[in-house]
Design a protein around this motif. Structure first.
Motif, PDB file in Angstrom:
ATOM      1  N   UNK A  29      -6.396  -6.831  -7.917  1.00  0.00           N
ATOM      2  CA  UNK A  29      -6.585  -8.019  -8.762  1.00  0.00           C
ATOM      3  C   UNK A  29      -6.541  -7.676 -10.240  1.00  0.00           C
ATOM      4  N   UNK A  30      -6.876  -6.465 -10.566  1.00  0.00           N
ATOM      5  CA  UNK A  30      -6.770  -6.001 -11.955  1.00  0.00           C
ATOM      6  C   UNK A  30      -5.334  -5.651 -12.326  1.00  0.00           C
ATOM      7  N   UNK A  31      -4.419  -5.947 -11.399  1.00  0.00           N
ATOM      8  CA  UNK A  31      -3.004  -5.619 -11.600  1.00  0.00           C
ATOM      9  C   UNK A  31      -2.748  -4.135 -11.817  1.00  0.00           C
ATOM     10  N   UNK A  32      -3.589  -3.332 -11.206  1.00  0.00           N
ATOM     11  CA  UNK A  32      -3.331  -1.892 -11.238  1.00  0.00           C
ATOM     12  C   UNK A  32      -2.563  -1.540  -9.982  1.00  0.00           C
ATOM     13  N   UNK A  33      -1.742  -0.515 -10.089  1.00  0.00           N
ATOM     14  CA  UNK A  33      -0.997  -0.064  -8.917  1.00  0.00           C
ATOM     15  C   UNK A  33      -1.734   1.069  -8.245  1.00  0.00           C
ATOM     16  N   UNK A  34      -1.962   0.933  -6.942  1.00  0.00           N
ATOM     17  CA  UNK A  34      -2.638   2.033  -6.244  1.00  0.00           C
ATOM     18  C   UNK A  34      -1.771   3.284  -6.254  1.00  0.00           C
ATOM     19  N   UNK A  35      -2.407   4.395  -6.087  1.00  0.00           N
ATOM     20  CA  UNK A  35      -1.695   5.672  -6.021  1.00  0.00           C
ATOM     21  C   UNK A  35      -1.949   6.310  -4.655  1.00  0.00           C
ATOM     22  N   UNK A  36      -1.252   7.384  -4.397  1.00  0.00           N
ATOM     23  CA  UNK A  36      -1.485   8.132  -3.156  1.00  0.00           C
ATOM     24  C   UNK A  36      -2.944   8.587  -3.066  1.00  0.00           C
ATOM     25  N   UNK A  60      -0.210   3.802   7.537  1.00  0.00           N
ATOM     26  CA  UNK A  60       1.159   3.318   7.745  1.00  0.00           C
ATOM     27  C   UNK A  60       1.623   2.437   6.587  1.00  0.00           C
ATOM     28  N   UNK A  61       0.724   1.585   6.108  1.00  0.00           N
ATOM     29  CA  UNK A  61       1.154   0.571   5.127  1.00  0.00           C
ATOM     30  C   UNK A  61       1.201   1.090   3.696  1.00  0.00           C
ATOM     31  N   UNK A  62       0.585   2.225   3.441  1.00  0.00           N
ATOM     32  CA  UNK A  62       0.593   2.723   2.057  1.00  0.00           C
ATOM     33  C   UNK A  62       2.012   2.972   1.547  1.00  0.00           C
ATOM     34  N   UNK A  63       2.908   3.283   2.482  1.00  0.00           N
ATOM     35  CA  UNK A  63       4.303   3.570   2.091  1.00  0.00           C
ATOM     36  C   UNK A  63       5.012   2.360   1.488  1.00  0.00           C
ATOM     37  N   UNK A  64       4.451   1.178   1.721  1.00  0.00           N
ATOM     38  CA  UNK A  64       5.046  -0.036   1.167  1.00  0.00           C
ATOM     39  C   UNK A  64       4.795  -0.152  -0.330  1.00  0.00           C
ATOM     40  N   UNK A  65       3.848   0.634  -0.828  1.00  0.00           N
ATOM     41  CA  UNK A  65       3.562   0.612  -2.258  1.00  0.00           C
ATOM     42  C   UNK A  65       4.372   1.697  -2.945  1.00  0.00           C
ATOM     43  N   UNK A  66       4.955   1.323  -4.050  1.00  0.00           N
ATOM     44  CA  UNK A  66       5.809   2.259  -4.779  1.00  0.00           C
ATOM     45  C   UNK A  66       5.029   3.513  -5.180  1.00  0.00           C
ATOM     46  N   UNK A  67       5.606   4.643  -4.881  1.00  0.00           N
ATOM     47  CA  UNK A  67       4.993   5.910  -5.288  1.00  0.00           C
ATOM     48  C   UNK A  67       3.812   6.325  -4.431  1.00  0.00           C
ATOM     49  N   UNK A  68       3.638   5.641  -3.316  1.00  0.00           N
ATOM     50  CA  UNK A  68       2.480   5.947  -2.469  1.00  0.00           C
ATOM     51  C   UNK A  68       2.880   6.577  -1.135  1.00  0.00           C
ATOM     52  N   UNK A  69       3.629   7.652  -1.210  1.00  0.00           N
ATOM     53  CA  UNK A  69       3.922   8.397   0.004  1.00  0.00           C
ATOM     54  C   UNK A  69       2.758   9.352   0.270  1.00  0.00           C
ATOM     55  N   UNK A  70       2.430   9.547   1.539  1.00  0.00           N
ATOM     56  CA  UNK A  70       1.365  10.501   1.856  1.00  0.00           C
ATOM     57  C   UNK A  70       1.724  11.887   1.337  1.00  0.00           C
ATOM     58  N   UNK A  71       0.760  12.582   0.793  1.00  0.00           N
ATOM     59  CA  UNK A  71       0.985  13.952   0.336  1.00  0.00           C
ATOM     60  C   UNK A  71       0.108  14.905   1.151  1.00  0.00           C
ATOM     61  N   UNK A  72       0.020  16.149   0.697  1.00  0.00           N
ATOM     62  CA  UNK A  72      -0.733  17.145   1.481  1.00  0.00           C
ATOM     63  C   UNK A  72      -2.197  16.746   1.652  1.00  0.00           C
TER      64      UNK A  72
END
Length: 246
Positions: A29-36, A60-72
């Motif tokens: 709601x703060x218009x921030x983009x989540x990160x990994x 599974x759904x985090x990948x729908x957000x830009x730049x939010x691929x699972x990392x190590x």
RNA sequence: CGGCUUCCUUC
């Protein structure tokens, strides 16, 4: 976004999944983009609090957000969650996915797998992980040996535990306070009180800090054995040594 | 610098 990450991390430690979800929505709601990292923190709180299904859904759904691929970090956290849920096939699947996605497993990943399998007494799987670790050129560290010592101790496999302790020394590493507390716990559980004493003597001789956890372990182990006088002595020694009970 | 692993804290 750093503020939210910090808050989510605190909520994970405090095991507050509902508050964590609210915070995640507030972030959007703060218009921030989540990160990994944000998703990882969210997954940690969910898996810690038995919301495994929800965690998988978010994973599974985090990948729908830009730049939010699972990392190590994310993969390791999910592997831990799977192990804690008793879903070892799923843990293995996620490890394999990690490899396929080109995310290099770290010592954290391997230590997590070892602990997960070890707690369940899946010692064959541990051997497999150690071999795998070797093939990835990842070298065992103090935490690896501590984990082995801990899980063998949990299952009363004293000779295997002592072999792991030798492995630690053989690699030129020194035991730390976690190593020694784990030994105390295992020896106490096995009723090997002389060996417990040699561990505490060792701690004194080499100036390891006898922490609150150390005393709590000693008290717990003697208490389980019904050695009330020893419990009393340990508690009194805490006071004279200036170690605060928690 | 901030998110992932091992010791006591409902066994």
């Amino acid at each position: 976004i750093s503020t939210y990450l910090q808050l989510l991390t605190m909520l994970a430690k405090a095991r507050q999944p509902a508050e964590a979800s609210n915070l995640f929505n507030a972030l959007l709601q703060d218009n921030l983009r989540p990160t990994t990292a944000i998703f990882t923190a969210l997954l940690i709180v969910l898996t810690k609090t038995n919301h495994f299904t929800k965690a998988v859904k978010d994973f599974e759904s985090m990948r729908l957000y830009e730049g939010c691929l699972p990392d190590k970090y994310t993969y390791t956290a999910m592997i831990k969650g799977c192990c804690e849920a008793g879903l070892y096939d799923q843990a293995r699947k996620i490890f394999n996915e990690m490899i396929v996605e080109g995310v290099k497993p770290t010592i954290f990943t391997f230590n997590t797998l070892i602990f997960g399998y070890g707690k369940a007494g899946r010692f064959r799987d541990i051997e497999r992980v150690l071999t795998l670790m070797d093939s990835y050129g990842v070298k065992s560290d103090t935490v690896t040996w501590n984990t082995l010592i801990r899980v063998f101790g949990l299952h009363n496999r004293i000779p295997a535990m002592e072999q792991a302790y030798e492995g630690l020394l053989g690699q030129g590493l020194l035991p730390d306070v976690v190593t020694l507390n784990s030994l105390l716990s295992a020896y106490g559980k096995a009723g090997l009180f002389e060996k417990m004493h040699s561990v505490t003597d060792y701690m004194v001789r080499y100036s390891y800090p006898m922490t609150t956890v150390t005393y709590n372990t000693i008290i717990k182990m003697y208490g389980m054995a019904g050695e009330i006088d020893q419990v009393d002595m340990a508690f009194k020694r805490m006071e004279t040594e200036g170690v605060k009970p928690n």
